[in-house]
Design an enzyme around this catalytic site. Structure first.
Site, mmCIF file in Angstrom:
data_model
loop_
_atom_site.group_PDB
_atom_site.id
_atom_site.type_symbol
_atom_site.label_atom_id
_atom_site.label_comp_id
_atom_site.label_asym_id
_atom_site.label_seq_id
_atom_site.Cartn_x
_atom_site.Cartn_y
_atom_site.Cartn_z
ATOM 1 N N LEU A 59 0.828 -1.225 0.000
ATOM 2 C CA LEU A 59 0.000 0.000 0.000
ATOM 3 C C LEU A 59 0.857 1.269 0.000
ATOM 4 C CD1 LEU A 59 -2.648 -1.143 2.638
ATOM 5 C CD2 LEU A 59 -3.076 -0.828 0.187
ATOM 6 N N SER A 125 -5.736 2.012 18.587
ATOM 7 C CA SER A 125 -5.163 1.346 19.755
ATOM 8 C C SER A 125 -5.345 2.190 21.009
ATOM 9 C CB SER A 125 -3.664 1.114 19.515
ATOM 10 O OG SER A 125 -3.018 0.762 20.716
ATOM 11 N N TYR A 150 4.974 4.853 16.862
ATOM 12 C CA TYR A 150 3.859 3.929 16.547
ATOM 13 C C TYR A 150 2.546 4.521 17.072
ATOM 14 C CZ TYR A 150 0.457 0.324 17.605
ATOM 15 O OH TYR A 150 -0.721 -0.369 17.736
ATOM 16 N N LYS A 154 -1.065 6.207 15.138
ATOM 17 C CA LYS A 154 -2.468 5.865 15.396
ATOM 18 C C LYS A 154 -3.263 7.146 15.660
ATOM 19 C CE LYS A 154 -2.248 1.493 14.769
ATOM 20 N NZ LYS A 154 -2.871 0.927 13.551
ATOM 21 N N ARG A 231 -2.934 -4.663 32.212
ATOM 22 C CA ARG A 231 -3.468 -4.447 30.878
ATOM 23 C C ARG A 231 -4.802 -5.182 30.727
ATOM 24 N NH1 ARG A 231 0.308 -1.662 31.287
ATOM 25 N NH2 ARG A 231 2.027 -1.220 29.820
HETATM 26 C C1 WQD Z 1 2.050 -6.094 28.083
HETATM 27 C C2 WQD Z 1 2.621 -6.047 29.499
HETATM 28 C C3 WQD Z 1 4.863 -5.191 29.574
HETATM 29 C C4 WQD Z 1 6.701 -8.464 27.361
HETATM 30 C C5 WQD Z 1 1.613 -2.858 22.962
HETATM 31 C C6 WQD Z 1 1.132 -1.697 22.117
HETATM 32 C C7 WQD Z 1 -0.313 -1.879 21.773
HETATM 33 C C8 WQD Z 1 -0.459 -3.181 21.062
HETATM 34 C C9 WQD Z 1 -0.010 -4.318 21.995
HETATM 35 C C10 WQD Z 1 -0.150 -3.503 18.716
HETATM 36 C C11 WQD Z 1 3.411 -4.781 29.760
HETATM 37 C C12 WQD Z 1 4.820 -6.645 30.018
HETATM 38 C C13 WQD Z 1 5.787 -7.633 27.989
HETATM 39 C C14 WQD Z 1 7.674 -9.145 28.138
HETATM 40 C C15 WQD Z 1 6.759 -8.146 30.117
HETATM 41 N N1 WQD Z 1 0.320 -3.143 19.892
HETATM 42 N N2 WQD Z 1 5.820 -7.484 29.339
HETATM 43 N N3 WQD Z 1 7.670 -8.957 29.493
HETATM 44 O O1 WQD Z 1 3.031 -2.818 25.605
HETATM 45 O O2 WQD Z 1 0.719 -3.198 26.637
HETATM 46 O O3 WQD Z 1 0.917 -2.857 24.179
HETATM 47 O O4 WQD Z 1 1.371 -4.081 22.306
HETATM 48 O O5 WQD Z 1 -1.240 -3.892 18.437
HETATM 49 O O6 WQD Z 1 -0.726 -0.821 20.927
HETATM 50 O O7 WQD Z 1 1.244 -0.495 22.871
HETATM 51 O O8 WQD Z 1 1.750 -4.965 25.190
HETATM 52 O O9 WQD Z 1 2.331 -7.360 25.366
HETATM 53 O O10 WQD Z 1 4.195 -5.673 24.952
HETATM 54 O O11 WQD Z 1 3.112 -5.791 27.175
HETATM 55 O O12 WQD Z 1 6.779 -7.988 31.362
HETATM 56 O O13 WQD Z 1 8.532 -9.913 27.625
HETATM 57 O O14 WQD Z 1 3.555 -7.114 29.657
HETATM 58 O O15 WQD Z 1 5.749 -4.446 30.382
HETATM 59 O O16 WQD Z 1 3.211 -4.400 31.120
HETATM 60 P P1 WQD Z 1 1.670 -3.397 25.509
HETATM 61 P P2 WQD Z 1 2.898 -6.004 25.606
#
Ligand code: WQD
Length: 337
Positions: A59, A125, A150, A154, A231
């Site tokens: 795209l 998001s 990122y 959005k 979350r």
């Molecule tokens: C979740 C929690 C981390 C990995 C992001 C984007 C959002 C969407 C989803 C695209 C947090 C903790 C994570 C690890 C950890 N993106 N964590 N160890 O950051 O809430 O959201 O991804 O669609 O727009 O902002 O998601 O899954 O990375 O983290 O402790 O190895 O898990 O610190 O608290 P996040 P995540």
């Protein structure tokens, strides 16, 4: 009725294609395969028995987008997933994100604004809220300065769509996802993270399978009950079904504004430790993890107020955290066979 799904071979895109086909829509997928594989088509067909039309196309190439709409002049609606989505990568390479997440949206809207009717569902998001002051987060919560390029793409994307809808026949629904997790119960499609997973749940399932030595828990010094960040983890099938409901709302003219916004979450917050314990319960595995310092840019807490989606959209997430994790675990075991 033909529906275009951009990024339709991706994680949320492929699950949405399945739900669209279940509702009788004919689906055309655009995907450049930068973060997905054509094999996902086989997974979709295994579930629904129907092969979607697939156009491999980038795209970012304006001419390709124009040619696509010349070829398919009977597209009734568009669900736009195609975008880069790794927060950390966007900090390292902002222009990749501005080109891939913004230019592509502009080219799509330039085509849609020429159509007599244009129904557009945008993958946004909860990251647009940054660290919201009040929980649970409503759609009126203030939009904070983006924590990453990122997240900024959005926010900018939402603004572009709003400006275009004001002066064209484009009707739009902006869907602000919380944390999509899990996989289709058939385990025919699921999340396919490339390289080391950035997101929590795929890292957990890979650790559970023995592909990773241990999970790093990014901080246990947050102001939360157990010190780890909270979350709202929503099953990807629930999320996909919300897209179909939103599209049907637009197609039936039930939308009450040119642009409507909905938070898509379960309404329940779960901490990292709670997710770990839930995974251990559903998998029967002890999950090795270490507490490490916080990750740059992470917020403490985010979970959705789902009233608007429940009452106005008429949609509610069904799966529990444990069900979501069980489906993610089933998928992990399936793809590692
Ligand atoms: C979740 C929690 C981390 C990995 C992001 C984007 C959002 C969407 C989803 C695209 C947090 C903790 C994570 C690890 C950890 N993106 N964590 N160890 O950051 O809430 O959201 O991804 O669609 O727009 O902002 O998601 O899954 O990375 O983290 O402790 O190895 O898990 O610190 O608290 P996040 P995540």
């Amino acid at each position: 009725m033909k529906i275009l799904v951009t990024g339709g071979l991706g994680f949320i895109g492929s699950h949405t294609v399945v739900e669209l086909q279940n509702e009788g829509f004919e689906v055309v997928i655009i995907d450049n395969l930068s973060n997905s594989s054509e094999d996902v088509l086989n997974g979709i067909v295994a579930i629904t028995g129907t092969m979607p039309i697939f156009e491999k196309l980038d795209l970012r190439e304006k001419k390709s987008v124009q040619d696509f709409f010349k070829k398919y002049n009977d597209i009734s609606g568009v669900i736009h997933f195609a975008a880069s989505k790794a927060v950390g990568e966007s900090v390292e390479n902002p222009l990749l994100y501005y080109e891939n997440n913004i230019n592509t949206l502009v080219y799509l809207l330039q085509e849609l604004q020429q159509k007599p009717e244009a129904h557009f569902i945008f993958s946004s998001s909860c990251t647009v809220y940054g660290q919201a002051e009040k929980m649970p987060i409503t759609e009126n919560s203030s939009i904070q300065t983006a924590m990453s390029p990122y997240g900024n793409t959005k926010q900018i994307g939402e603004e572009i769509i709003t400006d275009v809808a004001k002066v064209t026949n484009v009707n739009a629904v902006l869907l602000r996802y919380f944390n999509p997790v899990g996989s289709h119960p058939s385990a025919e499609i699921g999340e396919l993270p490339i390289g080391v997973p950035q997101n929590l749940v795929p890292f957990i399932t890979q650790t559970g399978f023995g592909l990773r030595a241990a999970l790093s828990v990014y901080g246990d010094d947050y102001p939360t009950p157990d010190g780890t960040a909270i979350r709202d983890y929503i099953h990807v099938v629930d999320l996909a079904q919300a897209h179909v409901v939103a599209l049907q709302r637009l197609l039936s003219g039930k939308n009450e504004a040119k642009v409507e916004i909905f938070n898509l979450g379960t309404g329940t917050g779960s901490s990292v430790l709670e997710v770990i314990h839930a995974f251990e319960k559903v998998s029967g595995k002890k999950l090795p993890y270490n507490i490490v310092p916080r990750r740059e840019g992470d917020i403490t807490e985010a979970y959705a107020n789902t009233d608007k989606a429940n009452t106005v959209l008429g949609w509610k997430a069904k799966s529990t955290l444990e069900e979501s994790l069980a489906s993610a675990w089933k998928w992990e075991q399936k793809i590692r066979k």
